[in-house]
Scaffold this active site. Structure first.
Site, PDB file in Angstrom:
ATOM      1  N   LYS A  39     -11.449 -31.111 -38.539  1.00 44.30           N
ATOM      2  CA  LYS A  39     -10.320 -30.299 -38.848  1.00 44.30           C
ATOM      3  C   LYS A  39      -8.920 -29.805 -38.616  1.00 44.30           C
ATOM      4  O   LYS A  39      -8.236 -30.438 -38.903  1.00 44.30           O
ATOM      5  CB  LYS A  39     -11.091 -28.661 -38.333  1.00 44.30           C
ATOM      6  CG  LYS A  39     -12.078 -28.300 -39.401  1.00 44.30           C
ATOM      7  CD  LYS A  39     -13.321 -27.118 -38.182  1.00 44.30           C
ATOM      8  CE  LYS A  39     -14.504 -26.764 -38.538  1.00 44.30           C
ATOM      9  NZ  LYS A  39     -15.088 -25.582 -38.366  1.00 44.30           N
ATOM     10  N   ASP A  58     -11.503 -17.595 -40.502  1.00 44.92           N
ATOM     11  CA  ASP A  58     -13.071 -17.872 -40.904  1.00 44.92           C
ATOM     12  C   ASP A  58     -13.353 -17.095 -41.187  1.00 44.92           C
ATOM     13  O   ASP A  58     -14.688 -16.481 -41.664  1.00 44.92           O
ATOM     14  CB  ASP A  58     -13.445 -18.062 -39.075  1.00 44.92           C
ATOM     15  CG  ASP A  58     -13.963 -19.046 -38.723  1.00 44.92           C
ATOM     16  OD1 ASP A  58     -14.402 -19.956 -40.489  1.00 44.92           O
ATOM     17  OD2 ASP A  58     -14.623 -19.799 -37.837  1.00 44.92           O
ATOM     18  N   GLN A  98     -15.586 -22.635 -32.894  1.00 44.00           N
ATOM     19  CA  GLN A  98     -16.481 -22.586 -33.723  1.00 44.00           C
ATOM     20  C   GLN A  98     -17.615 -22.070 -33.028  1.00 44.00           C
ATOM     21  O   GLN A  98     -18.234 -22.264 -31.927  1.00 44.00           O
ATOM     22  CB  GLN A  98     -16.486 -24.147 -33.482  1.00 44.00           C
ATOM     23  CG  GLN A  98     -17.702 -25.490 -33.927  1.00 44.00           C
ATOM     24  CD  GLN A  98     -17.731 -25.856 -35.339  1.00 44.00           C
ATOM     25  OE1 GLN A  98     -15.681 -25.086 -35.662  1.00 44.00           O
ATOM     26  NE2 GLN A  98     -18.410 -25.660 -35.913  1.00 44.00           N
TER      27      GLN A  98
HETATM   28  N1  GUN Z   1     -20.156 -23.185 -37.680  1.00 42.79           N
HETATM   29  C1  GUN Z   1     -20.601 -23.526 -38.873  1.00 42.79           C
HETATM   30  N2  GUN Z   1     -20.179 -23.345 -40.094  1.00 42.79           N
HETATM   31  C2  GUN Z   1     -18.887 -22.585 -39.304  1.00 42.79           C
HETATM   32  C3  GUN Z   1     -17.740 -22.010 -40.294  1.00 42.79           C
HETATM   33  O1  GUN Z   1     -17.380 -21.889 -41.260  1.00 42.79           O
HETATM   34  N3  GUN Z   1     -17.119 -21.519 -39.224  1.00 42.79           N
HETATM   35  C4  GUN Z   1     -17.167 -21.890 -37.367  1.00 42.79           C
HETATM   36  N4  GUN Z   1     -16.248 -21.134 -37.304  1.00 42.79           N
HETATM   37  N5  GUN Z   1     -18.207 -21.952 -36.995  1.00 42.79           N
HETATM   38  C5  GUN Z   1     -19.393 -22.155 -38.373  1.00 42.79           C
END
Ligand code: GUN
Length: 294
Positions: A54, A121, A98
């Protein structure tokens, strides 16, 4: 192979190019740069890899990014305090915590703390609620299902009136995917690990979204000829011929499915690259919201 291959890497690159141009325009016209903050609690290697990717993408697109890595034993109060400080920080447009969080931390309590206008998100319950409701729109759409919708759109796959089956009911993918397809006028069935006659449901579908985390579970004989198959699964299976000792496969058995489907995403190189592209798009959108308020 009869199916059209939906190239997620190419479509994600297109989307990212558009974002890069929009970021440059924002800087030139408003002297404003979008900023994303990530919060990683603990050392799960897969999560650390995703977060690193990211940041790398932010850098490529001209988005500022700030990384917060906390030890696995950080208290819930400390995580919430960090999120609150990011809410108050004008340099931060988007906040990404995350998931999964360590077990002693209440995920819901943390996600509820994120400022609605920084919820890149799209996991805040108000955003999810708006996604579910007719005539309402969320500020942000969860990145993976958003990416799946863009794959369908840019591959010319009609959702209007289509029968769609989602396999999986997670908060991150299955549930928001169902709501998005419903908003796009599909008739949606959500299947999951307890569904009876799963294959019969899948066989009715014009669009199948597989997000159940079960390697190669959906095989060609379960697929309606011509259906569009979006495979969200990323599963490791042993492969002694690979130098890592494993390979990544989806929830769909690609080799048999591609002979029956009309269009299909590969794993890797399908949905995966789209998730990050849509996070970048949401971060740009968060910056637009902040800029409009200045
Ligand atoms: N863990 C797996 N997929 C995601 C996501 O799209 N966002 C976040 N914050 N954590 C994740």
């Amino acid at each position: 192979m009869t199916a059209q291959l939906i190239d997620g890497t190419a479509i994600a690159n297109q989307v990212k190019e558009e974002i890069k141009e929009a970021v440059a325009r924002m800087q030139a016209e408003h002297n404003y740069t979008p900023g994303l903050a990530t919060v990683l609690v603990g050392e799960d290697p897969a999560s650390a890899t995703y977060v690193r990717m990211k940041h790398r993408n932010c850098e490529k697109l001209g988005i500022r990014s700030i990384s917060h890595v906390l030890p696995a034993d950080t208290s819930q109060e400390e995580v919430i305090k960090l999120v609150a400080s990011l809410n108050a920080d004008p340099e931060v447009n988007g906040i990404l915590v995350q998931l999964p969080l360590p077990k002693h931390i209440d995920e819901e309590a943390v996600l509820n703390t994120i400022d609605l206008e920084k919820d890149v998100d799209g996991f805040h319950p108000v955003n999810i609620g708006r996604l579910a409701m007719k005539g309402r729109d969320p500020l942000f759409i969860p990145c993976t299902p958003y990416g799946c919708m863009v794959l369908l759109e840019r591959s010319g796959i009609q959702t209007n009136g289509a029968d769609a089956v989602i396999v999986g009911r997670s908060n991150i993918v299955g549930l928001p995917m169902a709501m998005l397809l419903q908003k796009a006028n599909a008739t949606v069935t959500i299947c999951h690990s307890r569904t009876k006659d799963l294959a019969d449901h899948i066989r009715q579908a014009d669009i199948v979204v597989a997000a159940i985390g079960w390697a190669n579970m959906i095989t060609g004989d379960m697929i309606k000829p011509g259906a569009a198959i979006i495979d969200v699964g990323i599963n490791r299976v042993d492969d002694p011929t690979d130098k890592r000792g494993y390979k990544l496969v989806g929830d769909v058995d690609f080799d048999s499915a591609k002979e029956v489907a009309g269009a299909i995403t590969p794993v890797p190189g399908g949905v995966g690259p789209m998730t990050i592209a849509m996070l970048m798009k949401n971060t740009l959108h968060a910056a637009e919201i902040a800029l409009a308020k200045k």
